[in-house]
Scaffold this motif. Structure first.
Motif, PDB file in Angstrom:
ATOM      1  N   HIS A 221     -33.187 -18.906 -39.208  1.00 19.58           N
ATOM      2  CA  HIS A 221     -34.199 -17.995 -39.298  1.00 19.58           C
ATOM      3  C   HIS A 221     -34.314 -17.542 -40.647  1.00 19.58           C
ATOM      4  CE1 HIS A 221     -35.697 -14.678 -36.409  1.00 19.58           C
ATOM      5  NE2 HIS A 221     -36.445 -15.163 -37.362  1.00 19.58           N
ATOM      6  N   LEU A 222     -33.215 -17.562 -41.406  1.00 20.23           N
ATOM      7  CA  LEU A 222     -33.480 -17.108 -42.966  1.00 20.23           C
ATOM      8  C   LEU A 222     -33.665 -18.017 -44.046  1.00 20.23           C
ATOM      9  CD1 LEU A 222     -30.818 -14.185 -42.933  1.00 20.23           C
ATOM     10  CD2 LEU A 222     -33.413 -13.898 -42.763  1.00 20.23           C
ATOM     11  N   SER A 223     -33.377 -19.379 -43.595  1.00 16.37           N
ATOM     12  CA  SER A 223     -33.796 -20.384 -44.392  1.00 16.37           C
ATOM     13  C   SER A 223     -35.018 -20.700 -44.603  1.00 16.37           C
ATOM     14  CB  SER A 223     -32.850 -21.810 -44.015  1.00 16.37           C
ATOM     15  OG  SER A 223     -33.421 -21.993 -42.766  1.00 16.37           O
ATOM     16  N   PHE A 224     -35.790 -20.709 -43.724  1.00 18.86           N
ATOM     17  CA  PHE A 224     -37.349 -21.015 -43.969  1.00 18.86           C
ATOM     18  C   PHE A 224     -38.008 -20.018 -44.976  1.00 18.86           C
ATOM     19  CE2 PHE A 224     -38.282 -18.339 -40.216  1.00 18.86           C
ATOM     20  CZ  PHE A 224     -39.524 -17.723 -40.536  1.00 18.86           C
ATOM     21  N   PRO A 225     -37.725 -18.762 -44.876  1.00 22.65           N
ATOM     22  CA  PRO A 225     -38.325 -17.874 -45.887  1.00 22.65           C
ATOM     23  C   PRO A 225     -37.902 -18.196 -47.117  1.00 22.65           C
ATOM     24  CG  PRO A 225     -37.081 -16.579 -44.473  1.00 22.65           C
ATOM     25  CD  PRO A 225     -37.114 -18.033 -43.739  1.00 22.65           C
ATOM     26  N   PHE A 226     -36.530 -18.419 -47.417  1.00 23.60           N
ATOM     27  CA  PHE A 226     -35.961 -18.838 -48.440  1.00 23.60           C
ATOM     28  C   PHE A 226     -36.680 -20.114 -49.113  1.00 23.60           C
ATOM     29  CE2 PHE A 226     -32.890 -20.787 -51.652  1.00 23.60           C
ATOM     30  CZ  PHE A 226     -32.723 -19.427 -52.190  1.00 23.60           C
ATOM     31  N   LEU A 227     -36.984 -20.992 -48.413  1.00 18.20           N
ATOM     32  CA  LEU A 227     -37.632 -22.526 -48.850  1.00 18.20           C
ATOM     33  C   LEU A 227     -39.087 -22.186 -48.930  1.00 18.20           C
ATOM     34  CD1 LEU A 227     -35.690 -24.758 -46.509  1.00 18.20           C
ATOM     35  CD2 LEU A 227     -35.661 -24.863 -49.101  1.00 18.20           C
ATOM     36  N   TRP A 228     -39.717 -21.284 -48.050  1.00 20.59           N
ATOM     37  CA  TRP A 228     -41.000 -20.811 -48.452  1.00 20.59           C
ATOM     38  C   TRP A 228     -41.193 -20.145 -49.983  1.00 20.59           C
ATOM     39  CZ3 TRP A 228     -43.608 -17.543 -44.082  1.00 20.59           C
ATOM     40  CH2 TRP A 228     -43.656 -18.273 -42.895  1.00 20.59           C
ATOM     41  N   GLY A 229     -40.259 -19.655 -50.540  1.00 18.22           N
ATOM     42  CA  GLY A 229     -40.450 -19.166 -51.655  1.00 18.22           C
ATOM     43  C   GLY A 229     -40.341 -20.160 -52.504  1.00 18.22           C
ATOM     44  N   MET A 230     -39.505 -21.145 -52.415  1.00 24.04           N
ATOM     45  CA  MET A 230     -39.289 -22.223 -53.312  1.00 24.04           C
ATOM     46  C   MET A 230     -40.409 -22.796 -53.534  1.00 24.04           C
ATOM     47  SD  MET A 230     -35.406 -24.062 -52.995  1.00 24.04           S
ATOM     48  CE  MET A 230     -34.146 -23.765 -54.110  1.00 24.04           C
ATOM     49  N   SER A 231     -41.140 -23.098 -52.242  1.00 22.25           N
ATOM     50  CA  SER A 231     -42.439 -24.034 -52.372  1.00 22.25           C
ATOM     51  C   SER A 231     -43.299 -23.156 -53.085  1.00 22.25           C
ATOM     52  CB  SER A 231     -42.921 -24.455 -50.701  1.00 22.25           C
ATOM     53  OG  SER A 231     -42.090 -25.340 -50.283  1.00 22.25           O
ATOM     54  N   ALA A 232     -43.402 -21.907 -52.818  1.00 24.73           N
ATOM     55  CA  ALA A 232     -44.457 -20.963 -53.287  1.00 24.73           C
ATOM     56  C   ALA A 232     -44.328 -21.154 -55.008  1.00 24.73           C
ATOM     57  CB  ALA A 232     -44.390 -19.536 -53.111  1.00 24.73           C
TER      58      ALA A 232
END
Length: 369
Positions: A221-232
């Motif tokens: 649940h918390l890994s996808f927003p962290f990776l969203w930030g990396m992709s951003a």
């Protein structure tokens, strides 16, 4: 200084001067959500919940987004996994230790229930301190303190996220070591994979076709927003540049989420769209010039202090004034927490910045992370 990847050439042009202000707004929303239920109990939904999701949870996901963004930015600037972990440790650990020491050495002796023996008390408080500051079990109950509160025995309840932040940073350091983040396409692929994994897992759990431990689900649940930030960060130049494009994206995310919630069956897509909307709002606050730039750019970094203080402040206010309602607690706890966070910054930041400087990157100035 080692620089990795072609995306670093315009890094100095990316605005971070409003980062402290944006992150303060995020933790303010988290504190608002927490305070709204603390007089009632954890089974109640937070005030200003929308489309079925609480503001505190959305805020936590946005914090992880910016954490991922800054993680990749740091690694692209210096390339060292060790330096990356050391800087995170130096930034977060001192305040966590200070406020946990205050809990076990000041708050508990004043307000806690005496233990059967001094040895039992020392053992309990030592275990609590160690498990909190190492992030093995942050935000855990402390029996004997606030036993009759709605959130029983929780004096540092907000910091449960620190464990997952630590895991994310260690995973990032390992991923960098094996070259996972050199390719923007690979980062995007990992992001899509994590998002789809959360979507599928949520869907199957809702249908009772999958049963996973809560720790596993929280990690996804918390890994996808962290990776969203990396992709951003990796694709930061691809975001809409015009007001028309930005408004279209905002309306698309919010409108689709609202339509899905009102007219279709529940789906994890609602949360993904809603989180995407609020994350993009914060992104625009960070990157768009406004008439308030003088205020927003001069905001000191009080995010961590606020995050550490907000839960104890609300709990202690409720202990002193047990008849407070949700809005009364919000009105008292948020200004008090902000004031204490500013005082903490003014009293400790100079000393901590000097100490952190000893652990910062040799060739890179200390950056807000």
């Amino acid at each position: 200084m080692q620089i990795l990847g072609p995306e670093t050439r315009n890094d100095t042009e990316f605005p971070l001067s409003r980062l402290n202000f944006v992150r303060f707004l995020i933790v303010l929303a988290i504190g608002f959500g927490y305070a709204s239920t603390m007089p009632l109990g954890p089974e109640y939904q937070e005030t200003w919940s929308h489309l079925g999701y609480d503001p505190s949870w959305i805020g936590i996901q946005i914090l992880f987004f910016f954490s991922g963004f800054l993680a990749l930015r740091s690694l692209r600037r210096h390339g060292s996994s060790f330096e990356y972990l050391r800087s995170r440790f130096a930034r977060n650990m001192p305040l966590l230790v200070i406020f946990t020491l205050m809990t076990v050495l000041l708050i508990y002796p004043l307000l806690g229930v005496p233990a059967d023996s001094l040895g039992d008390l020392v053992k309990k408080l030592t275990a609590y301190f160690f498990e909190t500051v190492t992030c093995l079990n942050p935000g855990q109950p402390l029996p004997g303190l606030l036993d009759n509160a709605r959130y029983m025995c929780l004096i540092q309840g907000a910091i449960w996220t620190f464990r997952w932040g630590l895991i994310a940073h260690i995973g990032t350091a390992i991923g960098n070591k094996i070259g996972l983040f050199k390719s923007n396409r690979l980062i995007l692929g990992l992001t899509i994979l994590a998002t789809l994994a959360y979507f599928a897992m949520s869907r199957m759990m809702a249908w009772n076709t999958l049963n996973v431990p809560n720790t596993v689900f929280t990690a996804i649940h918390l890994s996808f927003p962290f990776l969203w930030g990396m992709s951003a960060y990796a694709y930061r130049d691809k975001f809409p540049k015009t007001s028309r494009g930005q408004i279209t994206l905002l309306l698309g995310l919010s409108g689709t989420a609202a339509f899905w919630y009102m007219f279709l069956k529940w789906s994890p897509a609602i949360e993904l769209l809603l989180t995407g909307f609020w994350t993009y709002v914060c992104w625009l606050l960070l990157t768009t010039q406004t008439g308030f730039d003088r205020i927003t750019k001069s905001m000191p970094d009080i995010t961590l202090s606020f995050y550490l203080i907000m839960w104890p402040a609300a709990q202690l206010l409720l202990l002193a004034l047990p008849d407070l309602g949700s809005w009364e607690l919000i009105a008292l706890s948020l200004p008090l927490t902000t004031l204490l966070a500013f005082l903490t910054a003014s009293l400790l930041n100079r000393r901590l910045v000097k100490w952190v400087g000893k652990f910062s990157f040799r060739k890179v100035a200390v950056q807000p992370t």
